[in-house]
Scaffold this motif. Structure first.
Motif, PDB file in Angstrom:
ATOM      1  N   LEU A 144      57.233  45.909  87.555  1.00 55.32           N
ATOM      2  CA  LEU A 144      58.007  44.960  86.544  1.00 55.32           C
ATOM      3  C   LEU A 144      57.721  45.858  85.029  1.00 55.32           C
ATOM      4  CD1 LEU A 144      59.281  42.409  85.407  1.00 55.32           C
ATOM      5  CD2 LEU A 144      56.801  41.993  84.962  1.00 55.32           C
ATOM      6  N   GLY A 145      58.949  46.519  84.930  1.00 59.71           N
ATOM      7  CA  GLY A 145      59.073  47.471  83.487  1.00 59.71           C
ATOM      8  C   GLY A 145      59.500  46.409  82.402  1.00 59.71           C
ATOM      9  N   GLY A 146      59.340  46.725  81.043  1.00 59.83           N
ATOM     10  CA  GLY A 146      59.886  46.058  79.937  1.00 59.83           C
ATOM     11  C   GLY A 146      59.032  46.906  78.624  1.00 59.83           C
TER      12      GLY A 146
ATOM     13  N   HIS B 174      55.963  36.939  81.049  1.00 62.49           N
ATOM     14  CA  HIS B 174      55.807  37.953  81.838  1.00 62.49           C
ATOM     15  C   HIS B 174      54.718  37.769  82.983  1.00 62.49           C
ATOM     16  CE1 HIS B 174      56.735  40.527  78.103  1.00 62.49           C
ATOM     17  NE2 HIS B 174      57.734  40.263  78.657  1.00 62.49           N
TER      18      HIS B 174
ATOM     19  N   SER C 148      55.309  35.151  85.944  1.00 61.69           N
ATOM     20  CA  SER C 148      56.062  35.391  86.756  1.00 61.69           C
ATOM     21  C   SER C 148      55.814  36.674  87.614  1.00 61.69           C
ATOM     22  CB  SER C 148      57.593  35.804  86.005  1.00 61.69           C
ATOM     23  OG  SER C 148      57.927  37.104  85.947  1.00 61.69           O
TER      24      SER C 148
ATOM     25  N   GLY D 145      65.134  40.375  86.162  1.00 62.04           N
ATOM     26  CA  GLY D 145      65.590  39.268  85.636  1.00 62.04           C
ATOM     27  C   GLY D 145      67.089  38.910  86.166  1.00 62.04           C
TER      28      GLY D 145
ATOM     29  N   ARG E 283      66.517  31.680  87.086  1.00 66.71           N
ATOM     30  CA  ARG E 283      66.011  30.857  86.204  1.00 66.71           C
ATOM     31  C   ARG E 283      67.115  29.827  86.021  1.00 66.71           C
ATOM     32  NH1 ARG E 283      63.864  33.278  80.523  1.00 66.71           N
ATOM     33  NH2 ARG E 283      63.300  35.398  81.271  1.00 66.71           N
TER      34      ARG E 283
ATOM     35  N   LEU F 101      59.411  29.715  82.067  1.00 61.36           N
ATOM     36  CA  LEU F 101      58.709  29.561  80.748  1.00 61.36           C
ATOM     37  C   LEU F 101      59.481  30.207  79.577  1.00 61.36           C
ATOM     38  CD1 LEU F 101      55.093  30.686  82.026  1.00 61.36           C
ATOM     39  CD2 LEU F 101      55.881  28.327  81.318  1.00 61.36           C
TER      40      LEU F 101
ATOM     41  N   ILE G 240      59.403  31.675  76.984  1.00 55.34           N
ATOM     42  CA  ILE G 240      58.487  32.503  75.965  1.00 55.34           C
ATOM     43  C   ILE G 240      59.318  33.950  76.137  1.00 55.34           C
ATOM     44  CG2 ILE G 240      56.357  33.563  75.591  1.00 55.34           C
ATOM     45  CD1 ILE G 240      55.128  31.611  77.400  1.00 55.34           C
ATOM     46  N   SER G 241      59.451  34.329  74.407  1.00 54.89           N
ATOM     47  CA  SER G 241      59.842  35.951  74.602  1.00 54.89           C
ATOM     48  C   SER G 241      59.061  36.737  73.525  1.00 54.89           C
ATOM     49  CB  SER G 241      61.324  35.853  74.358  1.00 54.89           C
ATOM     50  OG  SER G 241      61.471  35.563  72.785  1.00 54.89           O
ATOM     51  N   ALA G 242      58.917  37.901  73.773  1.00 55.95           N
ATOM     52  CA  ALA G 242      58.403  38.618  72.681  1.00 55.95           C
ATOM     53  C   ALA G 242      58.746  38.418  71.490  1.00 55.95           C
ATOM     54  CB  ALA G 242      58.293  40.237  72.981  1.00 55.95           C
ATOM     55  N   THR G 243      60.256  38.232  71.305  1.00 56.96           N
ATOM     56  CA  THR G 243      60.774  38.233  70.068  1.00 56.96           C
ATOM     57  C   THR G 243      60.428  37.043  69.165  1.00 56.96           C
ATOM     58  OG1 THR G 243      62.884  39.083  71.082  1.00 56.96           O
ATOM     59  CG2 THR G 243      63.199  37.830  69.061  1.00 56.96           C
TER      60      THR G 243
HETATM   61  P1  ATP Z   1      62.125  40.976  73.658  1.00 60.89           P
HETATM   62  O1  ATP Z   1      62.187  39.303  73.217  1.00 60.89           O
HETATM   63  O2  ATP Z   1      61.353  41.825  72.810  1.00 60.89           O
HETATM   64  O3  ATP Z   1      63.452  41.417  74.232  1.00 60.89           O
HETATM   65  P2  ATP Z   1      60.966  39.938  76.360  1.00 60.89           P
HETATM   66  O4  ATP Z   1      59.901  38.982  76.212  1.00 60.89           O
HETATM   67  O5  ATP Z   1      62.194  39.615  76.833  1.00 60.89           O
HETATM   68  O6  ATP Z   1      61.179  41.211  75.318  1.00 60.89           O
HETATM   69  P3  ATP Z   1      60.657  42.520  77.965  1.00 60.89           P
HETATM   70  O7  ATP Z   1      59.467  43.150  77.670  1.00 60.89           O
HETATM   71  O8  ATP Z   1      61.864  42.976  77.675  1.00 60.89           O
HETATM   72  O9  ATP Z   1      60.139  41.059  77.278  1.00 60.89           O
HETATM   73  O10 ATP Z   1      60.660  41.771  79.372  1.00 60.89           O
HETATM   74  C1  ATP Z   1      60.108  42.571  80.494  1.00 60.89           C
HETATM   75  C2  ATP Z   1      60.549  41.786  81.804  1.00 60.89           C
HETATM   76  O11 ATP Z   1      60.037  40.540  81.690  1.00 60.89           O
HETATM   77  C3  ATP Z   1      62.142  41.721  82.024  1.00 60.89           C
HETATM   78  O12 ATP Z   1      62.531  41.834  83.461  1.00 60.89           O
HETATM   79  C4  ATP Z   1      62.382  40.373  81.404  1.00 60.89           C
HETATM   80  O13 ATP Z   1      63.537  39.795  82.111  1.00 60.89           O
HETATM   81  C5  ATP Z   1      61.148  39.508  81.927  1.00 60.89           C
HETATM   82  N1  ATP Z   1      60.637  38.539  81.272  1.00 60.89           N
HETATM   83  C6  ATP Z   1      60.695  38.264  79.998  1.00 60.89           C
HETATM   84  N2  ATP Z   1      60.346  37.291  79.314  1.00 60.89           N
HETATM   85  C7  ATP Z   1      60.060  36.291  80.587  1.00 60.89           C
HETATM   86  C8  ATP Z   1      59.777  35.147  80.770  1.00 60.89           C
HETATM   87  N3  ATP Z   1      59.612  34.129  79.766  1.00 60.89           N
HETATM   88  N4  ATP Z   1      59.730  34.609  82.066  1.00 60.89           N
HETATM   89  C9  ATP Z   1      59.811  35.311  83.169  1.00 60.89           C
HETATM   90  N5  ATP Z   1      60.247  36.884  82.859  1.00 60.89           N
HETATM   91  C10 ATP Z   1      60.558  37.191  81.542  1.00 60.89           C
END
Ligand code: ATP
Length: 211
Positions: free
Chosen positions: A8-10, A19, A22, A107, A134, A174, A176-179
């Motif tokens: 799992l890259g990101g 993250h 999942s 994703g 999703r 879920l 949730i996002s890093a943003t």
């Molecule tokens: P950003 O908001 O900074 O774009 P992000 O929260 O989407 O970041 P990434 O580090 O870009 O996180 O994501 C890494 C991997 O994790 C990607 O494959 C992304 O699809 C997945 N991912 C991110 N958020 C989720 C989530 N809430 N549930 C499941 N998978 C996720």
């Protein structure tokens, strides 16, 4: 049975429960022996609002502490230049050998964008793809991937090959996002329970994502 390794890259800026949950579900559904979280380097010419590579790596390590089978792999951060996924998979194949099932976890949106990736057709010669679905998925599958999906799709109960297959998995959604987390913290608000406590403590101690 061949060992099964998920990738799992990101950017993980920062890693959060979206993250991690999942990744746990994929590990359990596919019976993975190992799940590698691979933080990516950032393009030097783009704005770098978040945490340094060192901090992103440290937060990942704190997050997966005591999570069975989870490994943080800093291979992309150690390279001199930015890594294409195809290059990362090639080096992992060289490291792990042919007798391992490699699953590249993506994703749905990332999967739909696959035809724009560098050497995308080589990815399936190196790994199988795990596509996370999703409920609110809105990207439409491009033509180039429709035939591929039809030809390569398997389910978890089929015989799994070392590479070349596509498996779609449903996930507990879920949102949730890093943003979102960076936005809360930079507004001086709490991000508690969106990410592990140890990661939030690290963020506070090191003054990351502050206004
Ligand atoms: P950003 O908001 O900074 O774009 P992000 O929260 O989407 O970041 P990434 O580090 O870009 O996180 O994501 C890494 C991997 O994790 C990607 O494959 C992304 O699809 C997945 N991912 C991110 N958020 C989720 C989530 N809430 N549930 C499941 N998978 C996720």
């Amino acid at each position: 049975m061949m060992r099964r390794i998920g990738l799992l890259g990101g950017t993980f800026d920062p890693v959060h429960h979206g993250h991690l949950r999942s990744a746990v579900e994929v590990r359990d559904l596919l019976g993975l022996d190992e799940l590698r979280l691979i933080p990516s380097a950032r393009p030097p010419h783009r704005p770098q609002p978040g945490a340094s590579a060192e901090a992103r790596l440290a937060m990942l390590q704190l997050a997966v502490d005591r999570c069975a089978g989870f490994i943080v792999d800093d291979c992309e951060l150690r390279r001199e230049q930015l890594s294409y996924t195809a290059d990362t998979l090639e080096s992992l194949r060289a490291e792990l050998g042919e007798n391992v099932v490699l699953f590249l976890i993506l994703g749905w949106d990332a999967f739909c964008g696959l035809p724009n990736w560098h050497r995308w057709e080589s990815l399936l010669q190196l790994a199988s793809l795990v596509v996370l679905q999703r409920p609110e998925q809105d990207s439409e599958l491009p033509e180039a991937l429709k035939n591929l999906m039809a030809a390569r799709s398997v389910t978890v109960t089929d015989d799994l090959a070392a590479h070349g297959q596509i498996i779609c998995l449903s996930q507990t959604p879920l949102a949730i996002s890093a943003t979102q987390i960076r936005g809360l913290l930079s507004a001086g608000r709490s991000a508690r329970f969106l990410l592990p406590d140890a990661v939030l403590d690290y963020i506070e101690t090191h003054g990351l994502y502050r206004p």
